[in-house]
Scaffold this motif. Structure first.
Motif, short mmCIF file in Angstrom:
data_model
loop_
_atom_site.label_atom_id
_atom_site.label_comp_id
_atom_site.label_asym_id
_atom_site.label_seq_id
_atom_site.Cartn_x
_atom_site.Cartn_y
_atom_site.Cartn_z
N MET A 443 0.86 -1.18 0.07
CA MET A 443 0.04 0.11 0.07
C MET A 443 0.85 1.26 0.07
SD MET A 443 -3.21 0.10 -0.56
CE MET A 443 -3.44 1.78 0.22
N LEU A 444 2.04 1.12 -0.36
CA LEU A 444 2.87 2.45 -0.22
C LEU A 444 2.62 2.99 -1.73
CD1 LEU A 444 6.61 1.12 0.80
CD2 LEU A 444 5.04 2.66 1.78
N PRO A 445 2.52 4.28 -1.48
CA PRO A 445 1.82 5.13 -2.65
C PRO A 445 3.10 5.45 -3.68
CG PRO A 445 2.47 6.82 -0.66
CD PRO A 445 2.62 5.19 -0.39
N VAL A 446 3.50 4.52 -4.39
CA VAL A 446 4.51 4.26 -5.46
C VAL A 446 4.25 3.65 -6.52
CG1 VAL A 446 5.97 3.02 -4.14
CG2 VAL A 446 7.13 4.63 -5.73
N THR A 471 8.06 8.55 -0.69
CA THR A 471 8.48 7.21 -0.29
C THR A 471 10.09 6.70 -0.64
OG1 THR A 471 5.85 6.92 -0.60
CG2 THR A 471 7.44 4.79 -0.60
N TYR A 472 10.08 6.89 -1.78
CA TYR A 472 11.64 6.60 -2.21
C TYR A 472 12.85 7.15 -1.15
CZ TYR A 472 10.32 4.50 -6.81
OH TYR A 472 9.67 3.69 -7.64
N THR A 473 12.49 8.43 -0.76
CA THR A 473 13.50 9.05 -0.01
C THR A 473 13.41 8.27 1.58
OG1 THR A 473 12.99 11.19 -0.86
CG2 THR A 473 13.96 11.44 1.34
N LEU A 474 12.18 7.80 1.93
CA LEU A 474 12.05 7.35 3.43
C LEU A 474 12.65 5.90 3.12
CD1 LEU A 474 8.71 8.61 4.41
CD2 LEU A 474 10.81 9.38 4.92
N LEU A 475 12.37 5.14 2.02
CA LEU A 475 13.00 3.82 2.07
C LEU A 475 14.52 4.09 1.96
CD1 LEU A 475 10.32 2.09 -0.45
CD2 LEU A 475 10.71 1.63 1.76
N GLY A 476 14.96 4.74 1.09
CA GLY A 476 16.35 5.06 1.02
C GLY A 476 17.24 5.28 2.19
N ILE A 515 -11.49 9.11 -1.09
CA ILE A 515 -10.30 9.91 -0.77
C ILE A 515 -9.75 9.76 0.72
CG2 ILE A 515 -9.21 12.33 -0.67
CD1 ILE A 515 -10.94 12.89 -3.10
N THR A 516 -10.80 9.86 1.52
CA THR A 516 -10.80 9.66 2.92
C THR A 516 -9.95 8.32 3.18
OG1 THR A 516 -12.48 11.39 3.60
CG2 THR A 516 -11.59 9.62 5.29
N ALA A 517 -10.46 7.17 2.51
CA ALA A 517 -10.20 5.98 2.84
C ALA A 517 -8.64 5.48 2.47
CB ALA A 517 -10.95 4.93 2.17
N VAL A 518 -8.37 6.31 1.22
CA VAL A 518 -6.88 6.39 0.64
C VAL A 518 -5.72 6.98 1.84
CG1 VAL A 518 -5.50 6.93 -1.02
CG2 VAL A 518 -7.74 6.13 -1.85
N ILE A 519 -6.37 8.09 2.17
CA ILE A 519 -5.35 8.97 3.24
C ILE A 519 -5.27 8.01 4.52
CG2 ILE A 519 -5.36 10.91 4.63
CD1 ILE A 519 -6.60 12.41 2.20
N VAL A 520 -6.47 7.62 4.92
CA VAL A 520 -6.43 6.75 6.17
C VAL A 520 -5.27 5.54 6.08
CG1 VAL A 520 -7.58 5.37 7.77
CG2 VAL A 520 -8.35 7.68 7.06
N ALA A 521 -5.42 4.87 4.90
CA ALA A 521 -4.73 3.74 4.50
C ALA A 521 -3.16 4.24 4.35
CB ALA A 521 -5.18 3.16 3.33
N VAL A 522 -2.87 5.17 4.03
CA VAL A 522 -1.52 5.57 3.99
C VAL A 522 -0.84 6.04 5.23
CG1 VAL A 522 0.07 7.34 3.19
CG2 VAL A 522 -1.70 6.36 1.48
N MET A 523 -1.68 6.60 6.04
CA MET A 523 -1.26 6.91 7.42
C MET A 523 -1.13 5.46 8.35
SD MET A 523 -3.75 10.02 8.42
CE MET A 523 -3.55 10.18 10.11
#
Length: 548
Positions: A443-446, A471-476, A515-523
């Motif tokens: 579910m990572l947004p990339v 996401t790439y920055t945090l993974l790196g 949109i709310t479901a996607v934002i909650v899922a990313v959190m």
């Protein structure tokens, strides 16, 4: 390449009334009109005055000339004099007038063209032809004209300009002004396109590129893209892909069983434990030593595989309801989690962005629901050892790998159980933990991961680019995923870095709750993949944190 089928010449210092030339770039006939004093070469973009030199009757090169030809070819050319008189008719006086104006000092030698220039022009022609042959089939220009005349209009969409459309410019993007509700207009245009051209093209409604203004009716300005169906629709699954999918599934079964064996680390022989834990160990142990532990590893393997299969079932059931075709899943084995999930391709074009969001969220939500239930049941069984039966001992440091799951484990098992070198837990905890971690990674947004598709559908490609870079920055940096950040980041870069292709209706909004479901899922993904920092882990008593 085309060939010249009929030709007739007068002397080379005269001009033709109509002369067909085969355009080697576009395979179309262009007529050189004698009434124009100059003609522009459509291949090399130069201007020639009167004459055209043919080589082999299938290629041409342009040059400027002011004199007549004095070779032996004049004899052959002069033989066609009577035919030329018939073609030119009453214009013979004009030809004589032109001949009288020809300078007498012009060389009688045949005009030549630079060999380098000719070779360059021929190379251009061959390159264009090769690109046209190897590239995807483009939209028929005749159909483009028909569609502009019959499909669009003042009551639907007024076309003002055209641009290339598609990855390789194989389609046509119609720019203009919308004359009604975008959903109603799009539905009407789709229906009329089918009646006009049959099942030949797909029509896309997309945001107008580089548009700074909004539509007067609200929302972004829209354009309509046209692509051939064989170009825009995904191809069928091949036999070779089925073979690869089967091999990967078998490897995933093996990695899941290996995870079940590794979970029994406190019971494994010392030489086996040393091989799996010591980075300097080179020689593998005798594999027969692992056979007695396979039976006890199978239940955990079932749990890990069950989560992955449930994930894919969520995708397929939602796609079935939305009348979207999905390809076979390509499972990705991983010895740490059992599996990194699966790559599942869309085998039909999505009708709108709402469908993209629903299908993308269905899989991770289904897998996460099963994983979380297994995780919670396993923790409850771990808190009652007399009821649970056989438990496995795992290092307590493992619970520091997730902020969310570590806090839930600490709240369920208590301080005394977690503040120790090892923790006795039920195998369901491991299966649920691995399933939740895998669902969070997917579910990572990339790219075209489930999270990337969901963000693209809910918030657009612009938001996906911003989320992807973050996401790439945090993974790196290893902020998300801990030791699994590097292998997961490489997997995404190699296999799933590109965004999903646009939907047929790539403009209509998806609604607030999606949109709310996607934002909650990313959190929740961030909380699941974010490790516990040392200060919080020490305060909560999760593991024995050594301080210096």
């Amino acid at each position: 390449m085309g060939t010249l089928t009929s030709y007739s010449f007068t002397s080379l210092n005269t001009r033709f009334h109509f002369y067909p030339i085969k355009d080697t770039c576009t395979d179309k006939i262009r007529l050189l009109d004698r009434n124009k004093s100059k003609n522009q070469c459509f291949l090399c973009n130069r201007r020639s005055k009167r004459e055209v030199s043919w080589k082999g009757f299938d290629k041409f090169s342009c040059f400027s000339s002011k004199g007549s030809d004095g070779d032996g070819d004049d004899d052959n050319v002069s033989k066609g004099g009577s035919n030329n008189e018939e073609l030119d008719g009453g214009d013979s006086d004009e030809f004589k007038h032109e001949q009288q104006q020809t300078p007498a000092s012009v060389s009688s030698r045949t005009p030549t063209i630079s060999s380098v220039g000719a070779a360059y022009n021929n190379l251009q022609v061959d390159s264009f032809k090769l690109m046209e042959l190897l590239g995807p089939e483009k939209v028929d220009p005749t159909d483009v004209k028909l569609i502009k005349d019959k499909l669009f209009g003042y009551s639907t969409f007024w076309v003002t300009n055209e641009e290339p459309f598609g990855d390789l410019g194989e389609g046509i993007l119609f720019l203009g002004n919308l004359r009604g509700n975008r959903e109603d207009v799009f539905s009407k245009l789709q229906h009329q396109l089918t009646e006009l051209t049959g099942d030949k093209y797909n029509l896309f409604m997309v945001e107008e590129p580089n548009s700074e203004d909004l539509d007067p009716r609200g929302g972004p300005r829209v354009s309509f893209g046209l692509l051939r169906k064989e170009v825009s629709e995904p191809g069928p699954t091949t036999l070779w892909q089925y073979v690869i999918a089967l091999i990967l599934f078998l490897l995933t079964i093996g990695s899941s069983v290996e995870l079940g064996i590794a979970s029994q680390i406190n019971r494994l022989p010392p030489e086996v434990v040393k091989y799996f834990t010591d980075p300097n160990a080179i020689e593998p142990p005798d594999m027969q030593l692992l056979f007695p532990f396979v039976d006890s590893a199978v239940p955990l393997a079932y749990g890990v595989l069950g989560v992955q299969l449930f994930h894919e079932v969520g995708h397929f059931l939602t796609a079935l309801l939305k009348k979207v075709k999905l390809g076979i899943p390509f499972f990705i084995p991983n010895i740490t989690l059992g599996s990194f999930g699966a790559i599942t391709q869309f085998k039909s074009i999505l009708p709108d962005r709402r469908t993209m969001v629903d299908i993308s969220l269905a899989g991770p939500f289904a897998g996460a629901a099963l994983s979380f239930s297994m995780f919670c049941v396993g923790l409850l069984l771990s808190s009652k050892p007399d009821v649970a039966g056989d438990l496995v001992q795992v290092p307590s440091m493992l619970f520091q790998g997730s902020l969310l799951l570590g806090l839930i484990s600490r709240g369920t098992l208590g301080y005394a159980s977690m503040h120790a070198a090892t923790v006795a837990i039920h195998p369901l905890v491991i299966a649920g933990w691995c399933g939740l971690t895998t669902s969070a990674f997917n579910m990572l947004p990339v790219g075209c991961l489930d999270g990337g598709r969901a963000v693209q559908g809910a918030l657009g490609k612009g938001a996906l680019v911003a989320f992807g870079l973050t996401t790439y920055t945090l993974l790196g940096l290893g902020v998300l995923g801990g030791p699994l950040a590097l292998p997961w980041g490489l997997y995404v870069l190699i296999c799933q870095r590109t965004p999903e292709k646009p939907c047929l209706n790539d403009v209509s909004e998806v609604g607030t709750w999606r949109i709310t479901a996607v934002i909650v899922a990313v959190m929740l993904v961030v909380l699941t993949l974010l490790p516990l920092w040392d200060e919080l882990a020490e305060e909560l008593g999760i593991g024995l944190v050594t301080t210096f």
